[in-house]
Design a protein around this motif. Structure first.
Motif, PDB file in Angstrom:
ATOM      1  N   ARG A   1      13.291  -8.492   7.613  1.00 36.09           N
ATOM      2  CA  ARG A   1      14.452  -9.098   6.961  1.00 36.09           C
ATOM      3  C   ARG A   1      14.611 -10.523   7.472  1.00 36.09           C
ATOM      4  NH1 ARG A   1      19.326  -6.607   8.476  1.00 36.09           N
ATOM      5  NH2 ARG A   1      20.316  -6.957   6.465  1.00 36.09           N
ATOM      6  N   HIS A   2      14.795 -11.454   6.540  1.00 35.81           N
ATOM      7  CA  HIS A   2      15.010 -12.861   6.857  1.00 35.81           C
ATOM      8  C   HIS A   2      16.358 -13.296   6.290  1.00 35.81           C
ATOM      9  CE1 HIS A   2      10.583 -12.717   7.319  1.00 35.81           C
ATOM     10  NE2 HIS A   2      10.714 -13.792   8.087  1.00 35.81           N
ATOM     11  N   ARG A   3      16.983 -14.258   6.963  1.00 35.75           N
ATOM     12  CA  ARG A   3      18.312 -14.702   6.529  1.00 35.75           C
ATOM     13  C   ARG A   3      18.384 -16.221   6.484  1.00 35.75           C
ATOM     14  NH1 ARG A   3      22.785 -12.247  10.033  1.00 35.75           N
ATOM     15  NH2 ARG A   3      21.911 -13.683  11.581  1.00 35.75           N
ATOM     16  N   LEU A   4      19.056 -16.710   5.430  1.00 34.19           N
ATOM     17  CA  LEU A   4      19.390 -18.121   5.283  1.00 34.19           C
ATOM     18  C   LEU A   4      20.901 -18.219   5.147  1.00 34.19           C
ATOM     19  CD1 LEU A   4      18.253 -21.049   4.785  1.00 34.19           C
ATOM     20  CD2 LEU A   4      18.502 -20.538   2.337  1.00 34.19           C
ATOM     21  N   VAL A   5      21.524 -19.111   5.929  1.00 36.35           N
ATOM     22  CA  VAL A   5      22.973 -19.296   5.846  1.00 36.35           C
ATOM     23  C   VAL A   5      23.274 -20.763   5.554  1.00 36.35           C
ATOM     24  CG1 VAL A   5      23.482 -17.367   7.390  1.00 36.35           C
ATOM     25  CG2 VAL A   5      23.219 -19.675   8.336  1.00 36.35           C
ATOM     26  N   SER A   6      24.472 -20.983   5.038  1.00 41.61           N
ATOM     27  CA  SER A   6      24.894 -22.344   4.715  1.00 41.61           C
ATOM     28  C   SER A   6      24.985 -23.196   5.969  1.00 41.61           C
ATOM     29  CB  SER A   6      26.232 -22.315   3.989  1.00 41.61           C
ATOM     30  OG  SER A   6      27.165 -21.509   4.692  1.00 41.61           O
ATOM     31  N   THR A   7      24.683 -24.481   5.804  1.00 36.84           N
ATOM     32  CA  THR A   7      24.762 -25.465   6.877  1.00 36.84           C
ATOM     33  C   THR A   7      25.371 -26.732   6.308  1.00 36.84           C
ATOM     34  OG1 THR A   7      22.578 -26.383   6.371  1.00 36.84           O
ATOM     35  CG2 THR A   7      22.654 -24.534   7.941  1.00 36.84           C
ATOM     36  N   GLU A   8      25.591 -27.710   7.162  1.00 33.36           N
ATOM     37  CA  GLU A   8      26.081 -28.994   6.666  1.00 33.36           C
ATOM     38  C   GLU A   8      25.126 -29.571   5.630  1.00 33.36           C
ATOM     39  OE1 GLU A   8      26.993 -31.810   9.655  1.00 33.36           O
ATOM     40  OE2 GLU A   8      28.390 -30.504  10.742  1.00 33.36           O
ATOM     41  N   ALA A   9      23.823 -29.384   5.850  1.00 29.67           N
ATOM     42  CA  ALA A   9      22.829 -29.925   4.911  1.00 29.67           C
ATOM     43  C   ALA A   9      22.907 -29.221   3.559  1.00 29.67           C
ATOM     44  CB  ALA A   9      21.428 -29.795   5.505  1.00 29.67           C
ATOM     45  N   THR A  10      23.052 -27.896   3.551  1.00 28.84           N
ATOM     46  CA  THR A  10      23.130 -27.210   2.255  1.00 28.84           C
ATOM     47  C   THR A  10      24.435 -27.535   1.546  1.00 28.84           C
ATOM     48  OG1 THR A  10      24.111 -25.149   3.120  1.00 28.84           O
ATOM     49  CG2 THR A  10      21.703 -25.319   3.119  1.00 28.84           C
ATOM     50  N   ARG A  11      25.518 -27.713   2.299  1.00 30.10           N
ATOM     51  CA  ARG A  11      26.812 -28.002   1.655  1.00 30.10           C
ATOM     52  C   ARG A  11      26.836 -29.383   1.010  1.00 30.10           C
ATOM     53  NH1 ARG A  11      28.722 -24.461   5.822  1.00 30.10           N
ATOM     54  NH2 ARG A  11      28.689 -26.132   7.362  1.00 30.10           N
ATOM     55  N   GLU A  12      25.926 -30.273   1.413  1.00 29.36           N
ATOM     56  CA  GLU A  12      25.846 -31.582   0.769  1.00 29.36           C
ATOM     57  C   GLU A  12      25.328 -31.487  -0.659  1.00 29.36           C
ATOM     58  OE1 GLU A  12      23.489 -34.077   3.242  1.00 29.36           O
ATOM     59  OE2 GLU A  12      25.040 -34.315   4.786  1.00 29.36           O
ATOM     60  N   VAL A  13      24.577 -30.418  -0.963  1.00 31.96           N
ATOM     61  CA  VAL A  13      24.031 -30.255  -2.315  1.00 31.96           C
ATOM     62  C   VAL A  13      24.613 -29.034  -3.029  1.00 31.96           C
ATOM     63  CG1 VAL A  13      21.882 -31.434  -1.733  1.00 31.96           C
ATOM     64  CG2 VAL A  13      22.022 -28.954  -1.460  1.00 31.96           C
ATOM     65  N   TYR A  14      25.302 -28.170  -2.274  1.00 31.71           N
ATOM     66  CA  TYR A  14      25.853 -26.927  -2.824  1.00 31.71           C
ATOM     67  C   TYR A  14      27.083 -26.606  -1.974  1.00 31.71           C
ATOM     68  CZ  TYR A  14      25.846 -21.896  -4.105  1.00 31.71           C
ATOM     69  OH  TYR A  14      26.161 -20.626  -4.546  1.00 31.71           O
TER      70      TYR A  14
ATOM     71  N   PHE B   1      29.318 -24.739  -0.869  1.00 29.42           N
ATOM     72  CA  PHE B   1      29.820 -23.382  -0.650  1.00 29.42           C
ATOM     73  C   PHE B   1      29.203 -22.807   0.612  1.00 29.42           C
ATOM     74  CE2 PHE B   1      29.662 -24.129  -5.237  1.00 29.42           C
ATOM     75  CZ  PHE B   1      30.959 -23.823  -5.615  1.00 29.42           C
ATOM     76  N   ASP B   2      29.930 -21.889   1.227  1.00 28.16           N
ATOM     77  CA  ASP B   2      29.377 -21.097   2.318  1.00 28.16           C
ATOM     78  C   ASP B   2      28.736 -19.845   1.732  1.00 28.16           C
ATOM     79  OD1 ASP B   2      30.148 -22.784   4.407  1.00 28.16           O
ATOM     80  OD2 ASP B   2      32.165 -21.917   4.472  1.00 28.16           O
ATOM     81  N   PHE B   3      27.604 -19.442   2.317  1.00 28.53           N
ATOM     82  CA  PHE B   3      26.902 -18.260   1.818  1.00 28.53           C
ATOM     83  C   PHE B   3      26.002 -17.708   2.916  1.00 28.53           C
ATOM     84  CE2 PHE B   3      23.908 -21.702   1.233  1.00 28.53           C
ATOM     85  CZ  PHE B   3      22.699 -21.136   1.629  1.00 28.53           C
ATOM     86  N   SER B   4      25.575 -16.481   2.707  1.00 30.19           N
ATOM     87  CA  SER B   4      24.509 -15.859   3.487  1.00 30.19           C
ATOM     88  C   SER B   4      23.573 -15.182   2.506  1.00 30.19           C
ATOM     89  CB  SER B   4      25.073 -14.832   4.475  1.00 30.19           C
ATOM     90  OG  SER B   4      24.026 -14.054   5.060  1.00 30.19           O
ATOM     91  N   LEU B   5      22.266 -15.412   2.665  1.00 29.49           N
ATOM     92  CA  LEU B   5      21.246 -14.826   1.801  1.00 29.49           C
ATOM     93  C   LEU B   5      20.246 -14.090   2.693  1.00 29.49           C
ATOM     94  CD1 LEU B   5      19.639 -14.468  -0.855  1.00 29.49           C
ATOM     95  CD2 LEU B   5      18.659 -16.745  -0.445  1.00 29.49           C
ATOM     96  N   VAL B   6      20.188 -12.769   2.557  1.00 32.73           N
ATOM     97  CA  VAL B   6      19.277 -11.947   3.349  1.00 32.73           C
ATOM     98  C   VAL B   6      18.214 -11.371   2.431  1.00 32.73           C
ATOM     99  CG1 VAL B   6      19.027  -9.905   4.805  1.00 32.73           C
ATOM    100  CG2 VAL B   6      21.018 -11.391   5.075  1.00 32.73           C
ATOM    101  N   VAL B   7      16.952 -11.643   2.737  1.00 33.31           N
ATOM    102  CA  VAL B   7      15.816 -11.168   1.944  1.00 33.31           C
ATOM    103  C   VAL B   7      15.055 -10.133   2.761  1.00 33.31           C
ATOM    104  CG1 VAL B   7      13.649 -11.801   0.821  1.00 33.31           C
ATOM    105  CG2 VAL B   7      15.630 -13.334   0.681  1.00 33.31           C
ATOM    106  N   GLU B   8      14.839  -8.973   2.155  1.00 32.98           N
ATOM    107  CA  GLU B   8      14.104  -7.896   2.827  1.00 32.98           C
ATOM    108  C   GLU B   8      12.842  -7.563   2.047  1.00 32.98           C
ATOM    109  OE1 GLU B   8      15.516  -3.882   4.813  1.00 32.98           O
ATOM    110  OE2 GLU B   8      15.171  -3.533   2.667  1.00 32.98           O
ATOM    111  N   HIS B   9      11.738  -7.385   2.773  1.00 28.70           N
ATOM    112  CA  HIS B   9      10.490  -6.846   2.238  1.00 28.70           C
ATOM    113  C   HIS B   9      10.251  -5.501   2.931  1.00 28.70           C
ATOM    114  CE1 HIS B   9      10.076 -11.146   1.375  1.00 28.70           C
ATOM    115  NE2 HIS B   9       9.191 -10.833   0.443  1.00 28.70           N
ATOM    116  N   ARG B  10      10.024  -4.450   2.139  1.00 32.01           N
ATOM    117  CA  ARG B  10       9.885  -3.108   2.710  1.00 32.01           C
ATOM    118  C   ARG B  10       8.785  -2.351   1.973  1.00 32.01           C
ATOM    119  NH1 ARG B  10      12.783   0.164   5.935  1.00 32.01           N
ATOM    120  NH2 ARG B  10      14.416  -1.427   6.089  1.00 32.01           N
ATOM    121  N   LEU B  11       7.938  -1.650   2.746  1.00 29.83           N
ATOM    122  CA  LEU B  11       6.852  -0.858   2.197  1.00 29.83           C
ATOM    123  C   LEU B  11       7.165   0.630   2.298  1.00 29.83           C
ATOM    124  CD1 LEU B  11       3.804  -2.762   3.757  1.00 29.83           C
ATOM    125  CD2 LEU B  11       4.684  -2.952   1.423  1.00 29.83           C
TER     126      LEU B  11
END
Length: 289
Positions: free
Chosen positions: A93-106, A108-118
């Motif tokens: 599982r990997h996670r991307l969260v909002s930062t000052e850099a992302t808020r300059e183009v978007y 909003f605050d967010f959390s995006l968690v991506v999971e790969h499972r076999l």
């Protein structure tokens, strides 16, 4: 940058890179890779995650309450490094969260968690979006995996896409990368589409609805990939004409309308996630032989 993560079981092995939480390979136990290899002569992507938009924005700009922000095609998640937050032998599982850099183009605050499972011969990829803010979070999200065409062991054989629901969904054509206004007749006949490069001379085939929640891709007497989609009502098929891959893309959200507004909330199939809420999206692909 962290190294690629390997997950595996007795049937499959998958590599995932922290840049974009992007899958790099999907191999069977005998070493056959079913995923496109990212050859730059054709397309460097392999399986990017599309967030917070799917497709293009007019002039590469989105608008939020009338204020514009730069936003490249398919959003910024695929160009950001995710943090590895959990790993087992057969899942990560990997996670991307909002930062000052992302808020300059978007903005909003967010959390995006991506999971790969076999699980056996099935890979499941999910993306969970969380809204930690105090107002609705507008976004589009999608998956853009590219698989070999022809599939391993099926060279010279006709490949088809077969919809589980047997439908004949209408198709939308892109106009300079934006969604056209006309819903055209379906290229499917009773849920079956014989693939040929000429289908993609005018870019992707986009089915905004009625493609259903599952499909198969492959040759009649060769290996096949069977897909199940979760909370992803839009489906696109794309090949760079003549390239040895086919992208099978389930989305929740599409490019902006041609001649329409840049407002993020007015893009087709945009999600408006309530404050404090989460929503999950995903696909499973099973290798069948």
């Amino acid at each position: 940058m962290s190294e690629t993560i390997l997950i595996e079981n007795e049937e499959l092995a998958v590599e995932v890179h922290p840049l974009g939480a992007e899958m790099q390979s999907l191999r069977t136990a005998d070493g056959r890779d079913f995923l496109w290899n990212g050859d730059a002569r054709w397309w460097t992507g392999r399986s990017p995650i599309l967030f917070p938009i799917v497709g293009k924005a007019p002039g590469d700009l989105i608008a939020v309450n009338g204020k514009t922000y730069p936003m490249a095609q398919h959003g910024f998640a695929r160009r950001r490094v995710f943090d590895l937050i959990d790993r087992t032998k057969a899942a990560c599982r990997h996670r991307l969260v909002s930062t000052e850099a992302t808020r300059e183009v978007y903005p909003f605050d967010f959390s995006l968690v991506v999971e790969h499972r076999l699980d056996g011969r099935t890979l499941t990829v999910t993306a969970e979006v969380n809204n930690p803010g105090e107002s609705p979070l507008p976004f589009g999200i999608g998956f853009h995996p590219a698989f070999l065409w022809p599939l391993p062991g099926a060279a010279g054989k006709t490949h088809r896409v077969i919809l589980d629901n047997g439908a004949e969904p209408g198709v939308i054509q892109l106009e300079n990368g934006l969604i056209g206004k006309t819903l055209h007749g379906s290229p499917f006949e009773a849920g079956r589409l014989e693939l040929e490069p000429s289908l993609f001379e005018n870019d992707a085939l986009i089915f905004p609805e009625d493609a259903g929640t599952g499909l198969a891709y492959g040759a009649d007497d060769g290996p096949k990939l069977h897909f199940i989609f979760e909370n992803l009502p839009n489906v696109a098929l794309w090949q760079k004409p003549g390239a040895p891959f086919l992208c099978i893309e389930p989305w929740h959200g599409m490019a902006a309308h041609a001649g329409g507004t840049a407002e993020l909330v007015e893009r087709p199939y945009t999600v408006a996630l309530a404050a404090g809420e989460s929503m999950r999206f995903g696909f499973a692909v099973e290798i069948r032989e």
